[in-house]
Design an enzyme around this catalytic site. Structure first.
Site, PDB file in Angstrom:
ATOM      1  N   GLY A 166       0.789  -1.224   0.000  1.00 19.89           N
ATOM      2  CA  GLY A 166       0.000   0.000   0.000  1.00 19.89           C
ATOM      3  C   GLY A 166       0.823   1.277   0.000  1.00 19.89           C
ATOM      4  O   GLY A 166       0.360   2.309   0.454  1.00 19.89           O
TER       5      GLY A 166
ATOM      6  N   ASP B  59       0.958  -1.295 -13.978  1.00 15.50           N
ATOM      7  CA  ASP B  59       1.436  -2.062 -12.834  1.00 15.50           C
ATOM      8  C   ASP B  59       1.651  -3.536 -13.178  1.00 15.50           C
ATOM      9  O   ASP B  59       2.742  -4.068 -12.977  1.00 15.50           O
ATOM     10  CB  ASP B  59       0.484  -1.925 -11.641  1.00 15.50           C
ATOM     11  CG  ASP B  59       0.408  -0.497 -11.125  1.00 15.50           C
ATOM     12  OD1 ASP B  59       1.104   0.367 -11.669  1.00 15.50           O
ATOM     13  OD2 ASP B  59      -0.359  -0.257 -10.181  1.00 15.50           O
TER      14      ASP B  59
HETATM   15  P1  ADP Z   1       0.113  -1.157  -3.716  1.00 13.34           P
HETATM   16  O1  ADP Z   1      -0.205  -2.059  -4.856  1.00 13.34           O
HETATM   17  O2  ADP Z   1       0.508   0.208  -4.164  1.00 13.34           O
HETATM   18  O3  ADP Z   1       1.093  -1.715  -2.746  1.00 13.34           O
HETATM   19  P2  ADP Z   1      -2.645  -1.675  -3.127  1.00 13.34           P
HETATM   20  O4  ADP Z   1      -3.613  -1.092  -2.167  1.00 13.34           O
HETATM   21  O5  ADP Z   1      -3.013  -1.719  -4.559  1.00 13.34           O
HETATM   22  O6  ADP Z   1      -1.250  -0.926  -2.903  1.00 13.34           O
HETATM   23  O7  ADP Z   1      -2.331  -3.175  -2.714  1.00 13.34           O
HETATM   24  C1  ADP Z   1      -2.003  -3.503  -1.385  1.00 13.34           C
HETATM   25  C2  ADP Z   1      -2.826  -4.724  -0.990  1.00 13.34           C
HETATM   26  O8  ADP Z   1      -2.350  -5.875  -1.740  1.00 13.34           O
HETATM   27  C3  ADP Z   1      -2.616  -5.117   0.460  1.00 13.34           C
HETATM   28  O9  ADP Z   1      -3.488  -4.404   1.312  1.00 13.34           O
HETATM   29  C4  ADP Z   1      -2.956  -6.606   0.421  1.00 13.34           C
HETATM   30  O10 ADP Z   1      -4.346  -6.812   0.410  1.00 13.34           O
HETATM   31  C5  ADP Z   1      -2.434  -7.029  -0.945  1.00 13.34           C
HETATM   32  N1  ADP Z   1      -1.078  -7.602  -0.852  1.00 13.34           N
HETATM   33  C6  ADP Z   1       0.025  -7.203  -1.523  1.00 13.34           C
HETATM   34  N2  ADP Z   1       1.090  -7.979  -1.208  1.00 13.34           N
HETATM   35  C7  ADP Z   1       0.650  -8.880  -0.322  1.00 13.34           C
HETATM   36  C8  ADP Z   1       1.260  -9.954   0.401  1.00 13.34           C
HETATM   37  N3  ADP Z   1       2.540 -10.228   0.255  1.00 13.34           N
HETATM   38  N4  ADP Z   1       0.482 -10.656   1.235  1.00 13.34           N
HETATM   39  C9  ADP Z   1      -0.816 -10.387   1.386  1.00 13.34           C
HETATM   40  N5  ADP Z   1      -1.438  -9.400   0.750  1.00 13.34           N
HETATM   41  C10 ADP Z   1      -0.731  -8.649  -0.092  1.00 13.34           C
HETATM   42 MG    MG Z   2      -1.786  -1.842  -6.261  1.00 10.14          MG
END
Ligand code: ADP
Ligand code: MG
Length: 365
Positions: free
Chosen positions: A114, A164
C-alpha cells in the site's frame, strides 16, 4: 520453504516471484491512452505453491497474521481481505477458460504494502506465474499481465491501468519498460550506468485522492469532447495552441498530458544516449507540470523535490504515482543513493514534522 512445510505439512513444488515497480516518468498519461516508463525495484513478492487434487485453496501470507485462509474454486466471493487477490486470480483464470485444481500457497513480499510500489501487482503476477507453471497454463507474459489487471479491475475493484501488471510481468532489473498504453506495445530500454534510483514516501496520504483522481479523469474527457479527439494521446505538442483555447482549468490539464507524453519519448531518447542530465531535467519538468498544470502535487512533495535538487547530487526528481501525497522518485549520482536519500529525509522531517520513508534503496539491503 520451512514456513510452507510447517503450515501445510508438505513441500512446495513450484516457486515464483515478481517485483514491485516505480514509474520513472509518464504520469496521468495511462488513462489518456499515452506512454509510461516504469522500472522494477529490488523488492519482490515470492510465492511457494503445491497443487492439490481437490478444489480447495489454502493461502497464507508472511505479511499477514492468520495462519491460512481457505475457499473452494468456483466459490470465490470478495471479502475485502488480501485473499481477494488470490480468489481474483483463480476466478479470472476460470473466466478465461484456464483449468485449475486446488492448491496450497504461501506468499511473502518485501514490497511495502500500500505504498504505491505496486505490491498488489507483484502478488497477482507472482501467483499467476506459479499457477502457470503448476498447471501448465498456456499464457505469455503479456497475457499474464492483462489477467493481473482483470483481477484488480473485476474482482478486487481497483481501477488500475496496465502499467502495474505489465511492469511486474515484463519488467527487468536495470531496464526501463516503455509502454504504449493504447497499443500495449512495449520495449525494454537499458538504464545507463551512473545513476541510482531513490524513492521516498512523504508520509502523507490524501483522504480524497480517489475523488480528485476521478475529477482529473473527467476533466480529460471534457477536454477531449471539446477538442473533438478520442483521447488526449491523439494530440502532440504541435497542438498546444489549440489546447490554450480550452476553458481553464481544462487547458492546463490537457497541456500536462500532452507535454508529459512528449517527455516520456524524450526520456527514452535521453536514456538511449546515456544523457543523465537531460533525463534529470525531464524529471524536474514533469514535476513542475504535475504541480502547476495538473495540480496533483502538495507542498510536502514539492519540498522533497526541492531538497533533492539542493543536495547537488540528484540529476532530477519528481512526484511519482497518482499524487495528492505519496512518493517522489529521484535519480542520483551513482553510489550516492543511500546518503542522498537520508539527507533529503532528515531535512524533510525537520521542516515538516512528517515522517518520511525511504523505500528505495531498501533499508538493510
Ligand atoms: P500497492 O499495490 O501500491 O502496494 P494496493 O492497495 O493496490 O497498494 O495493494 C495492497 C494490498 O495488496 C494489500 O493491502 C494486500 O491486500 C495485498 N497484498 C500485496 N502484497 C501482499 C502480500 N505479500 N500478502 C498479502 N497481501 C498482499
Ligand atoms: Mg496496487
Amino acid at each position: 520453504m520451512d514456513a510452507f512445510r510447517t503450515l501445510f505439512q508438505r513441500d512446495p513444488t513450484v516457486a515464483a516471484e515478481a517485483p514491485g515497480r516505480v514509474n520513472l516518468i509518464g504520469e496521468h498519461t495511462d488513462y489518456n491512452g499515452g506512454f509510461v516508463l516504469p522500472t522494477v525495484i529490488p523488492q519482490r513478492c515470492r510465492v511457494l505453491l503445491a497443487p492439490r487434487t481437490d478444489k480447495l485453496v489454502r493461502a497464507a501470507s508472511g505479511n499477514m497474521d492468520a495462519a491460512f485462509l481457505l475457499y473452494r474454486l468456483g466459490e470465490e466471493r470478495p471479502r475485502c481481505s488480501w485473499l481477494d487477490y488470490v480468489q481474483g486470480v483463480t476466478s479470472v483464470l476460470r473466466a478465461n477458460a484456464h483449468h485449475l485444481c486446488g492448491f496450497d500457497v504461501r506468499v511473502e513480499s518485501n514490497v511495502p504494502l500500500g505504498s504505491g510500489l505496486s505490491s498488489s501487482a507483484a502478488l497477482d503476477v507472482a501467483l499467476l506465474r506459479a499457477l502457470r507453471e503448476a498447471f501448465r497454463l498456456s499464457l505469455n507474459d503479456l497475457e499474464l499481465a492483462l489477467l493481473g489487471q482483470q483481477v484488480e479491475n473485476r474482482f478486487v475493484g481497483a481501477q488500475v491501468g496496465v502499467m502495474d501488471p505489465m511492469a511486474a510481468s515484463l519488467g527487468e532489473p536495470g531496464m526501463a519498460l516503455f509502454i504504449d498504453t493504447r497499443t500495449l506495445g512495449y520495449e525494454h530500454v537499458p538504464l545507463p550506468p551512473g545513476a541510482d534510483l531513490v524513492v521516498i514516501n512523504s508520509g502523507i496520504a490524501h483522504q480524497h485522492s480517489a475523488g480528485d483522481y476521478n475529477t482529473r479523469r473527467a476533466e480529460c474527457e471534457r477536454a477531449c469532447a471539446l477538442l473533438g479527439v478520442r483521447q488526449l494521446r491523439d494530440l502532440t505538442v504541435a497542438d498546444l495552441p489549440r489546447l490554450a483555447t480550452l476553458p481553464t482549468p481544462l487547458d492546463r490539464r490537457a497541456r500536462h498530458v500532452v507535454t508529459e507524453n512528449s517527455r516520456v519519448g524524450e526520456a527514452v531518447e535521453a536514456i538511449r544516449t546515456g544523457d543523465l542530465n537531460r533525463l534529470g531535467a525531464l524529471f524536474y519538468a514533469s514535476h513542475e507540470s504535475q504541480r502547476d498544470d495538473y495540480a496533483v502535487s502538495i507542498p510536502e512533495i514539492d519540498l522533497l523535490v526541492e531538497l533533492s535538487r539542493q543536495t547537488g547530487r540528484a540529476y532530477g526528481a519528481r512526484l511519482t504515482g497518482g499524487g495528492f501525497g505519496g512518493s517522489i522518485v529521484a535519480l542520483t549520482h551513482a553510489g550516492t543513493a543511500r546518503e542522498v536519500a537520508e539527507r533529503i529525509a532528515t531535512s524533510y522531517e525537520q521542516q515538516t514534522g512528517q515522517q518520511p520513508t525511504i523505500l528505495v534503496p531498501q533499508v538493510g539491503a
